[in-house]
Design a protein around this motif. Structure first.
Motif, PDB file in Angstrom:
ATOM      1  N   TYR A 250       0.768  -1.319  -0.005  1.00 19.67           N
ATOM      2  CA  TYR A 250       0.017  -0.070   0.028  1.00 19.67           C
ATOM      3  C   TYR A 250       0.862   1.295   0.111  1.00 19.67           C
ATOM      4  O   TYR A 250       0.581   2.290  -0.729  1.00 19.67           O
ATOM      5  N   VAL A 251       1.959   1.176   0.753  1.00 19.77           N
ATOM      6  CA  VAL A 251       2.665   2.449   0.941  1.00 19.77           C
ATOM      7  C   VAL A 251       3.549   2.817  -0.285  1.00 19.77           C
ATOM      8  O   VAL A 251       3.859   3.816  -0.744  1.00 19.77           O
ATOM      9  N   THR A 252       3.873   1.674  -0.867  1.00 15.47           N
ATOM     10  CA  THR A 252       4.994   1.920  -1.959  1.00 15.47           C
ATOM     11  C   THR A 252       4.147   1.614  -3.313  1.00 15.47           C
ATOM     12  O   THR A 252       4.893   1.354  -4.296  1.00 15.47           O
ATOM     13  N   GLN A 253       3.169   1.715  -3.499  1.00 15.29           N
ATOM     14  CA  GLN A 253       2.278   1.341  -4.661  1.00 15.29           C
ATOM     15  C   GLN A 253       2.614   2.377  -5.720  1.00 15.29           C
ATOM     16  O   GLN A 253       2.984   2.083  -7.030  1.00 15.29           O
ATOM     17  N   TRP A 254       2.799   3.573  -5.516  1.00 18.59           N
ATOM     18  CA  TRP A 254       3.351   4.623  -6.395  1.00 18.59           C
ATOM     19  C   TRP A 254       4.853   4.763  -6.129  1.00 18.59           C
ATOM     20  O   TRP A 254       5.123   5.848  -5.824  1.00 18.59           O
ATOM     21  N   SER A 255       5.503   3.895  -6.683  1.00 20.22           N
ATOM     22  CA  SER A 255       6.995   3.925  -6.980  1.00 20.22           C
ATOM     23  C   SER A 255       7.155   3.850  -8.400  1.00 20.22           C
ATOM     24  O   SER A 255       6.650   3.401  -9.293  1.00 20.22           O
ATOM     25  N   ILE A 256       8.299   4.764  -8.807  1.00 16.23           N
ATOM     26  CA  ILE A 256       8.635   4.924 -10.017  1.00 16.23           C
ATOM     27  C   ILE A 256       9.717   3.622 -10.599  1.00 16.23           C
ATOM     28  O   ILE A 256      10.738   3.547  -9.996  1.00 16.23           O
ATOM     29  N   PRO A 257       9.147   2.968 -11.749  1.00 14.32           N
ATOM     30  CA  PRO A 257      10.222   2.042 -12.142  1.00 14.32           C
ATOM     31  C   PRO A 257      11.160   2.524 -12.749  1.00 14.32           C
ATOM     32  O   PRO A 257      11.049   3.602 -13.613  1.00 14.32           O
ATOM     33  N   PRO A 258      12.541   2.257 -12.502  1.00 16.21           N
ATOM     34  CA  PRO A 258      13.805   2.936 -12.847  1.00 16.21           C
ATOM     35  C   PRO A 258      13.775   3.234 -14.500  1.00 16.21           C
ATOM     36  O   PRO A 258      14.300   4.000 -15.048  1.00 16.21           O
ATOM     37  N   PHE A 347      12.223   5.667  -6.560  1.00 14.40           N
ATOM     38  CA  PHE A 347      11.857   4.265  -7.172  1.00 14.40           C
ATOM     39  C   PHE A 347      11.233   3.299  -5.973  1.00 14.40           C
ATOM     40  O   PHE A 347      10.804   2.394  -6.478  1.00 14.40           O
ATOM     41  N   GLY A 348      11.261   3.817  -4.775  1.00 13.31           N
ATOM     42  CA  GLY A 348      10.510   3.116  -3.880  1.00 13.31           C
ATOM     43  C   GLY A 348      10.830   1.546  -3.746  1.00 13.31           C
ATOM     44  O   GLY A 348      12.008   1.111  -3.656  1.00 13.31           O
ATOM     45  N   LYS A 349       9.898   0.682  -4.054  1.00 16.41           N
ATOM     46  CA  LYS A 349       9.968  -0.713  -3.943  1.00 16.41           C
ATOM     47  C   LYS A 349      10.995  -1.279  -4.989  1.00 16.41           C
ATOM     48  O   LYS A 349      11.413  -2.472  -4.951  1.00 16.41           O
ATOM     49  N   LEU A 356      15.011  -0.064   4.109  1.00 13.77           N
ATOM     50  CA  LEU A 356      15.578   0.371   5.129  1.00 13.77           C
ATOM     51  C   LEU A 356      15.079   1.865   5.688  1.00 13.77           C
ATOM     52  O   LEU A 356      14.929   2.038   6.616  1.00 13.77           O
ATOM     53  N   PHE A 357      14.771   2.655   4.536  1.00 17.78           N
ATOM     54  CA  PHE A 357      14.390   4.012   4.794  1.00 17.78           C
ATOM     55  C   PHE A 357      13.036   3.795   5.278  1.00 17.78           C
ATOM     56  O   PHE A 357      12.679   4.569   6.191  1.00 17.78           O
ATOM     57  N   TYR A 358      12.235   2.725   4.844  1.00 11.02           N
ATOM     58  CA  TYR A 358      10.851   2.521   5.199  1.00 11.02           C
ATOM     59  C   TYR A 358      10.575   2.344   6.646  1.00 11.02           C
ATOM     60  O   TYR A 358       9.729   2.460   7.466  1.00 11.02           O
ATOM     61  N   LYS A 359      11.719   1.840   7.248  1.00  7.66           N
ATOM     62  CA  LYS A 359      11.789   1.429   8.636  1.00  7.66           C
ATOM     63  C   LYS A 359      11.862   2.531   9.606  1.00  7.66           C
ATOM     64  O   LYS A 359      11.653   2.476  10.940  1.00  7.66           O
ATOM     65  N   ARG A 367       2.480   7.452   2.002  1.00  7.21           N
ATOM     66  CA  ARG A 367       2.496   6.928   0.927  1.00  7.21           C
ATOM     67  C   ARG A 367       3.124   7.532  -0.317  1.00  7.21           C
ATOM     68  O   ARG A 367       3.306   8.542  -0.225  1.00  7.21           O
ATOM     69  N   ASN A 368       3.439   6.842  -1.314  1.00  9.26           N
ATOM     70  CA  ASN A 368       3.923   7.103  -2.644  1.00  9.26           C
ATOM     71  C   ASN A 368       5.278   7.661  -2.553  1.00  9.26           C
ATOM     72  O   ASN A 368       5.636   8.904  -2.456  1.00  9.26           O
ATOM     73  N   PRO A 369       6.025   6.832  -2.917  1.00  4.88           N
ATOM     74  CA  PRO A 369       7.866   7.128  -2.913  1.00  4.88           C
ATOM     75  C   PRO A 369       7.883   8.211  -3.931  1.00  4.88           C
ATOM     76  O   PRO A 369       9.062   9.010  -4.216  1.00  4.88           O
ATOM     77  N   ASN A 370       7.052   8.120  -5.028  1.00  6.28           N
ATOM     78  CA  ASN A 370       7.006   9.267  -6.333  1.00  6.28           C
ATOM     79  C   ASN A 370       7.197  10.582  -5.981  1.00  6.28           C
ATOM     80  O   ASN A 370       7.416  11.289  -6.725  1.00  6.28           O
TER      81      ASN A 370
END
Length: 798
Positions: A250-258, A347-349, A356-359, A367-370
């Protein structure tokens, strides 16, 4: 002075060109998250919302924190449509002015500062998020660059500048706390870098700056951080999931694929946005976990563009290429490192170290690393300015025996290689277009969408090749003796480059600045009917498709018609989730409990709804009004209808009967029995033996978060309010405080003795954090006044 005037005129003209459709007419800017819907408010309402307040626009209401947000305050002074159309642009113009000050204070030229401003604010996510309606995000960026502009003075040991720095960082959180936290990490890193440059490891000097800046930042940020956690993390279904993998997804759903970074230089290569007919987004950003296996959730969801352009990237890379000769060597290294870190985190997930950053505390609730792309864009803009400045300064360097400047020649050859790569890539994609279309169709895309995607990819690569060719030509101007005369036209050349990048921004804006029909928000026969007959109750929609979605998103909230449906509540509270899920088994009673008077939907449901106890009271159709507008036309046989829900409970009602139920039975009992109040076992409210509604209630005054009632109870009763229970709701009975308790699983109830009484229900949360913000505001104003007065005194002395 002349260059300054030309510079200011340039950005004013750019603003007018980009927003040309929204001057001197009644055009309305389209945003998918409907910023316009909340703009129709009075100054008094804006003032009330400065403190923690109750928002009654969704379902049965939700609590909101302090609203000392600059764009929100402006709602009280600007016409609603003007606010909607220009609040985003105002932030961009102010950010340009501040970033220009930042660079001018470092001796960077006007054109170079202008390039950085266009790159940071008129391109990429920082600009195109306008389409999504994220009206507060550009103000986070504004306060970030404001913090950067005073960092050097604060690091020098000025306590007043440290207070101002902390104020700007703290005020980012009031705008939007999650994005602000990401920006604050980099603002803090830049402050630490400046402290290191000036004081190395001198604890006294560091503490002199860090203590006041941290304290003042906390005064502003405490409320959005703690209140945001309370309302948007704690007790929400998504964030309290016992499944750690589900929470991570849920938290990393909006990650940017490299692989999608190609969009940085090839506009629209992966499409413009999800659902767009011309160039639909076909990447993986926003894709739901396991979508490829289950087909459930989002295939993707992206509304903004990350396009920045080849020319800014070329200058940014040249800053790194030539940093050894630059007087800004340390700054270039800092911003290069910051840009790289922000990019990797976006890039998130897909970035192994993000786990590690997520911890880290708080981070795992954002939500959303992007969102890190917004930080990356500003870092890149700063790098591009240093790169352009370095290239201009290279004009004065000595040439080698071959007549070229060796570092520039190497960079020139690299640019040629990049240009050839994109030309070849575009050619290959063009020749393989038929195969590419077939592959997309095999992947589940419709034929028209697949063809549009293939054409957009070729056009994007062609554009990247063109811009790479231009950046190569720019490098050649300063590399070869053939263009020696260009030295005397440096300012003109810089201005031309700025105009090219600005032209790129204008072209990008055409994809994201759209007009919407004024019919989406204008009052009409339907709203007139509801205004006249609703009497404080709510409406509910049987569908959220087609015109009904427009009504829910724009028409109802803008015209202040209470609506049970919602289109944007990404983190829903557990009690709401349970109420909606179980309520779907008996939707009519769920709506009756929620004081829904009218159901809106297609007229074809009339027979079915009549059998369920609803009667059609209004019908209408839509007619074409020209220029994309439409008109609501009342018609007895119209395709859309309003149905009155029989047996719906009033917003406030007295009940003569009540019973207690175990927790597991409370919600089912509530939905199956509307004649008495259902109490939790721990409730201190009495069990009453009566049945049905009793007595009478008159609403003396009402606004969101406060209602005054005149009640007349024939016998002891429970006053049930169709408003979501929250511990911060208080009540008074004839001036004496009484307890507000949860009843009917989700609603509010208070005990009313026999007789006539005046009852006041008020949402009254603690204002402790709001008071901290006010103290912070006073300290910030005082620090600014002190700095300005002292500066004027120094000028007078000089």
């Amino acid at each position: 002075m002349t260059r300054r005037i030309v510079y200011i005129a340039f950005f004013i003209v750019l603003y007018i060109v980009v927003f040309q459709h929204f001057f001197f007419n009644d055009a309305v800017l389209l945003t998918t998250d409907a910023a316009v819907r909340g703009s129709n408010v009075t100054l008094g309402e804006v003032v009330n919302r400065m403190a923690p307040h109750w928002n009654d626009s969704r379902l049965l209401g939700t609590p909101l924190g302090s609203g000392l947000a600059l764009p929100s305050l402006l709602k009280g002074f600007m016409p609603s449509i003007v606010w909607n159309n220009h609040i985003y642009g105002i932030a961009i113009l102010l950010s340009c002015a501040v970033l220009t000050y930042f660079f001018r204070s470092k001796g960077i030229g006007w054109e170079t500062a202008g390039l950085a401003s266009v790159v940071a604010f008129w391109l990429g996510s920082n600009f195109t998020l306008l389409y999504a309606g994220h009206d507060l995000k550009p103000y986070v960026v504004l306060f970030f660059v404001l913090a950067l502009s005073v960092t050097a003075a604060a690091a020098a040991g000025s306590v007043m500048h440290a207070v101002i720095w902390g104020s700007f960082v703290g005020m980012m959180f009031i705008q939007q706390a999650d994005v602000a936290l990401f920006f604050a990490l980099f603002a803090g890193a830049y402050l630490a870098y400046c402290l290191w440059c000036q004081h190395r490891l001198n604890p006294k000097a560091w503490l002199k700056v860090l203590v006041p800046s941290a304290v003042i930042a906390f005064l502003f940020a405490a409320e959005p951080l703690f209140s945001g956690y309370e309302h948007h993390v704690k007790g929400t279904a998504q964030m309290e999931s016992g499944d750690k993998n589900a929470k991570w997804d849920y938290v990393t759903q909006w990650s940017i694929p490299p692989n999608e970074v190609v969009d940085f230089v090839a506009p629209g290569y992966y499409g413009w946005r999800s659902g767009e007919s011309e160039g639909p987004y076909w990447g993986r950003t926003g894709q739901s976990a396991e979508w490829e296996k289950t087909g459930q959730g989002f295939r993707n969801f992206k509304l903004e563009s990350t396009y920045i352009g080849m020319i800014p990237f070329a200058f940014a890379f040249f800053a790194l290429f030539a940093f050894r000769r630059s007087e800004h060597k340390a700054e270039i290294l800092f911003w290069a490192g910051a840009a790289l870190i922000a990019l990797l985190l976006s890039f998130g997930k897909y970035f192994p170290l993000y786990a590690l950053f997520y911890k880290l505390p708080v981070v795992n609730s954002i939500r959303n690393p992007n969102k890190f792309i917004q930080v990356f864009q500003v870092c890149l803009a700063i790098l591009s300015a240093y790169g352009m400045d370095a290239m201009w300064r290279s004009r004065d360097e000595d040439r080698s025996e071959t007549g070229t400047r060796r570092p520039l020649f190497i960079f020139f050859m690299s640019s040629v290689a990049v240009t050839l790569i994109f030309c070849l890539w575009a050619l290959i994609d063009m020749l393989a277009m038929k195969h590419g279309v077939a592959a997309l169709i095999a992947g589940g895309w419709q034929a028209t969408a697949a063809k549009s995607i293939a054409q957009t990819r070729v056009a994007a690569l062609g554009h990247a090749a063109l811009m790479a060719f231009i950046s190569t030509g720019i490098t050649a101007l300063f590399c070869f003796r053939l263009f020696e005369k260009a030295k005397s036209f440096g300012a003109v050349t810089a201005a031309v480059i700025l105009l090219i990048v600005a032209g790129d921004a204008v072209q990008l804006s055409k994809k994201y600045i759209k007009k919407m029909p004024r019919s989406y928000i204008a009052s009409n026969a339907l709203t007139d009917f509801l205004d006249k007959n609703l009497s404080g109750r709510r409406v509910a929609f049987l569908s959220q498709q087609g015109i009904d979605n427009i009504w829910i998103t724009y028409l109802m909230p803008y015209n202040r018609i209470p609506c049970f449906n919602f289109t944007d509540m990404p983190r829903i509270a557990n009690d709401y989730k349970a109420f909606l899920e179980i309520g779907q088994r008996n939707p009519l009673n769920m709506w009756r409990l929620s004081s829904v008077k009218y159901l809106l939907g297609p007229a074809t449901l009339e027979e079915q709804l009549s059998e369920a106890g609803c009667r059609k009271v209004f019908a209408y159709g839509l007619s074409d009004a020209g220029q994309g507008e439409f008109k609501v036309v009342p018609h007895a046989n119209g395709p859309f209808a309003v149905y009155e829900l029989q047996g719906s409970l009033p917003r406030y009602a007295l009940f003569a009967g009540s019973r207690k139920f175990p927790e597991a039975q409370l919600l089912p009992a509530t939905l199956s029995n509307l004649n008495e109040v259902c109490l939790p076992e721990a409730s201190s409210l009495p069990v009453l033996s009566g049945s049905g509604a009793t007595g009478s209630i008159e609403v003396l005054s009402s606004r969101a978060g406060k209602v005054r009632l005149k009640v007349n109870a024939n016998a002891p009763a429970i006053l049930r309010a169709s408003e979501k229970y929250d511990p911060d709701w208080t009540a008074s009975l004839d001036g004496e405080n009484v307890a507000v308790e949860p009843v009917d699983f989700l609603f509010q109830g208070i005990f009313i003795p026999t007789g006539e009484h005046e009852v006041v229900l008020r949402y009254a949360p603690s204002r402790f954090y709001f008071c901290l913000q006010c103290i912070g505001m006073l300290l910030m104003v005082g620090a600014v006044v002190w700095v300005v007065v002292r500066r004027k005194g120094v000028h007078v002395a000089d």
